[in-house]
Enzyme design. Structure first.
Site, PDB file in Angstrom:
ATOM      1  N   ARG A 110      67.151  58.073  40.361  1.00 47.60           N
ATOM      2  CA  ARG A 110      65.754  58.219  39.914  1.00 47.60           C
ATOM      3  C   ARG A 110      65.153  59.605  40.186  1.00 47.60           C
ATOM      4  O   ARG A 110      64.533  60.185  39.304  1.00 47.60           O
ATOM      5  CB  ARG A 110      64.873  57.117  40.503  1.00 47.60           C
ATOM      6  CG  ARG A 110      65.290  55.706  40.075  1.00 47.60           C
ATOM      7  CD  ARG A 110      64.315  54.627  40.529  1.00 47.60           C
ATOM      8  NE  ARG A 110      63.039  54.773  39.865  1.00 47.60           N
ATOM      9  CZ  ARG A 110      61.957  55.273  40.434  1.00 47.60           C
ATOM     10  NH1 ARG A 110      61.980  55.668  41.684  1.00 47.60           N
ATOM     11  NH2 ARG A 110      60.847  55.387  39.756  1.00 47.60           N
ATOM     12  N   TYR A 147      64.122  61.305  36.696  1.00 47.42           N
ATOM     13  CA  TYR A 147      62.729  61.511  36.328  1.00 47.42           C
ATOM     14  C   TYR A 147      61.834  61.881  37.494  1.00 47.42           C
ATOM     15  O   TYR A 147      60.724  61.366  37.631  1.00 47.42           O
ATOM     16  CB  TYR A 147      62.109  60.362  35.496  1.00 47.42           C
ATOM     17  CG  TYR A 147      62.705  58.988  35.611  1.00 47.42           C
ATOM     18  CD1 TYR A 147      63.389  58.441  34.533  1.00 47.42           C
ATOM     19  CD2 TYR A 147      62.566  58.228  36.761  1.00 47.42           C
ATOM     20  CE1 TYR A 147      63.921  57.167  34.599  1.00 47.42           C
ATOM     21  CE2 TYR A 147      63.091  56.948  36.832  1.00 47.42           C
ATOM     22  CZ  TYR A 147      63.766  56.430  35.750  1.00 47.42           C
ATOM     23  OH  TYR A 147      64.287  55.163  35.816  1.00 47.42           O
ATOM     24  N   CYS A 188      77.929  67.650  42.916  1.00 48.08           N
ATOM     25  CA  CYS A 188      77.986  69.012  42.383  1.00 48.08           C
ATOM     26  C   CYS A 188      77.028  69.174  41.204  1.00 48.08           C
ATOM     27  O   CYS A 188      77.460  69.360  40.049  1.00 48.08           O
ATOM     28  CB  CYS A 188      79.414  69.348  41.989  1.00 48.08           C
ATOM     29  SG  CYS A 188      80.478  69.321  43.419  1.00 48.08           S
TER      30      CYS A 188
END
Ligand SMILES: Cc1ncc(COP(=O)(O)O)c(C=O)c1O
Length: 383
Positions: free
Chosen positions: A303, A307, A332
Site C-alpha cells: 500500500r 498509493y 530492489c
C-alpha cells in the site's frame, strides 16, 4: 492493541498478526448496528483479507460475501459463507467464473456492462438457470480519497454509465435467463467524509425517482463499501464509526416498501485487527539520513508504494529516546519505503517493529517479487 512479543520469538518474520478480539469486537458492532435497520445486509468484501482463519471468524457473524473473482467465490464458499449470500462484481468476469457462480447458485451478479450481461445470459441458458443480476452503475460521484481507490467517476472503468441505465434494464428484462433485481454502486475506498455517502444517496434517490416514473421497481440497492479507518491513530479509533455510517444511509436513502440495502464492507471490517510484524535488519547511516532497513518490504505490504498509504509504525522492542528514521524495506525498488523522517524510539538490529492497520489489503496483496517468500498471517487465538 497489545502484542504478545514472547510468542513472536518462534515465528519467522515478516508475518501478519491478526488480533481476533479486535476482529470479533468489530463484527459485533456491525451486527448490532445493522440490526437497528430493517432490510440492511452486509457482505464482507473478501478482497480485503481472504485469510482462511479470518474468514472462519467473519462467517460466524452471518455476513454475506462480496467477491470479485472465481477464486474468491471458491474461497468464501469453502470458508462456510452460504452461496445464497454471495454477490459477484468485476469488470472482466471470465466464462469459467460465470459458470462457477451459476453452478453455486450465488445470490447475484453485479454486472458491469451489456457485453457481460449477454455472456451471462448465454451461459445461464446452456445451464438452464436464471441468473439474478444487479447493474453496477457508475454514479459519477466524487469520493474524497486517493485517486487510485476512487471508482465512481465517469472516467473510471467500473460500471454502466448513468445515461445507459434505462437501456440496460430494458435489455435485461428481455433476456430469458436473466432476472433483474436491482442496482449496485461503489464509489471508492477509505472514505471518512459522510458527505460522500450522502452524495451517493442523493444520486440513488434521483435514479429511483426516474425509474419509478417508468414503472421500474428495484428489490435491491447495493451501495458497495468504502468506509475508511483511522490509519493515524489506530488505538484511539480501533472500531470504525459504523453507527454514523449506517445511520447516514438510513437517513438519506429514500427506500421503498420491502426494499433491501446491501453493503460491501472490506477495510472497515479487517483493517484495524492486523499488523505486519517485522524485524530491523540494519540501521544504515548516510550523510543526511538514518535508514531503518526492515526485513519486510513492499512485497509484504504494498500500500505505501502503490498509493502512498500511511501505516503507523511502532517499535515493539524499545522505549529509548526517539530518533529520526526513514523506514524502508529490502526490495530492489526506490519506492520500497514505508515512512520518511519519522520519530521512533531508538531502533537496533533485531528489534520488532509493527506496521499497524494492515489487516486489509495487506497479506492478500503480497507478491513474490524478488523471489521472496509470501508472508504468513497468524491469528492471535492460534499462537
Ligand atoms: C465493488 C466493491 N465493493 C466493495 C469493496 C470494498 O471496499 P472497502 O474495503 O473500501 O470497504 C470494493 C473495494 O475495492 C469494491 O471494489
Amino acid at each position: 492493541m497489545t502484542y504478545p512479543i514472547e510468542k513472536f520469538k518462534d515465528i519467522e518474520t515478516p508475518f501478519y498478526y491478526y488480533d481476533s478480539d479486535i476482529l470479533r469486537h468489530t463484527l459485533r458492532t456491525i451486527s448490532e448496528e445493522i440490526s437497528k435497520h430493517i432490510g440492511f445486509h452486509v457482505h464482507y468484501a473478501i478482497k480485503a483479507n481472504a485469510n482462511p482463519d479470518v474468514l472462519n471468524i467473519i462467517k460466524e457473524y452471518n455476513l454475506g460475501a462480496d467477491c470479485v473473482s472465481g477464486g474468491e467465490i471458491e474461497r468464501s464458499i469453502n470458508s462456510g459463507f452460504p452461496a445464497k449470500k454471495v454477490v459477484y462484481a468485476g469488470v472482466g468476469k471470465a466464462d469459467w467464473e460465470i459458470e462457477l457462480a451459476l453452478d453455486y447458485d450465488i445470490f447475484c451478479f453485479n454486472v458491469e456492462s451489456l457485453e457481460e450481461l449477454a455472456i451471462i445470459n448465454e451461459i445461464a441458458e446452456k445451464k438452464e438457470k436464471i441468473a439474478k443480476v444487479c447493474f453496477r452503475i457508475n454514479p459519477n460521484v466524487v469520493a474524497h480519497t486517493h485517486a487510485s481507490i476512487t471508482t465512481g467517476l465517469a472516467e473510471n472503468k467500473f460500471g454502466i454509465a448513468l445515461q445507459d441505465i434505462h437501456k440496460a434494464i430494458k435489455v435485461a428484462k428481455a433476456l430469458k435467463n436473466i432476472e433483474f433485481i436491482g442496482l449496485h454502486f461503489h464509489i471508492g475506498s477509505q472514505i471518512l467524509d459522510m458527505d460522500d455517502f450522502i452524495a451517493l444517496c442523493n444520486r440513488i434517490n434521483e435514479i429511483q425517482d426516474d425509474l419509478e416514473v417508468k414503472g421500474i421497481k428495484l428489490k435491491i440497492i447495493n451501495v458497495g463499501g468504502g468506509l475508511g479507518i483511522d490509519y493515524n491513530n489506530p488505538s484511539e479509533n480501533l472500531i470504525p464509526n459504523f453507527k454514523l455510517y449506517f445511520d447516514t444511509y438510513a437517513k438519506y436513502l429514500q427506500l421503498r416498501e420491502g426494499q433491501e440495502v446491501h453493503f460491501e464492507l472490506g477495510r472497515s471490517v479487517t483493517g484495524q485487527m492486523g499488523s505486519l510484524i517485522t524485524k530491523v535488519l540494519y540501521i544504515k547511516h548516510s550523510s543526511t539520513k538514518k535508514f531503518a532497513i526492515l526485513d519486510a518490504g513492499m512485497t509484504d505490504l504494498v500500500r505505501p508504494a502503490l498509493y502512498q498509504a500511511h501505516h503507523k509504525i511502532i517499535n515493539l522492542s524499545s522505549t529509548e529516546v526517539k530518533e529520526t528514521y526513514d523506514v524502508v524495506g529490502p526490495i530492489c525498488e526506490s519506492s520500497d519505503i514505508f515512512a520518511k523522517d519519522i520519530l521512533l524510539p531508538k531502533l537496533h538490529r533485531g528489534d520488532y517493529v509493527a506496521l499497524q492497520s494492515a489487516g486489509a489489503y495487506g497479506e492478500i496483496m503480497a507478491s513474490q517479487y524478488n523471489c521472496r517468500k509470501l508472508p504468513i498471517g497468524y491469528l492471535s487465538d492460534k499462537l
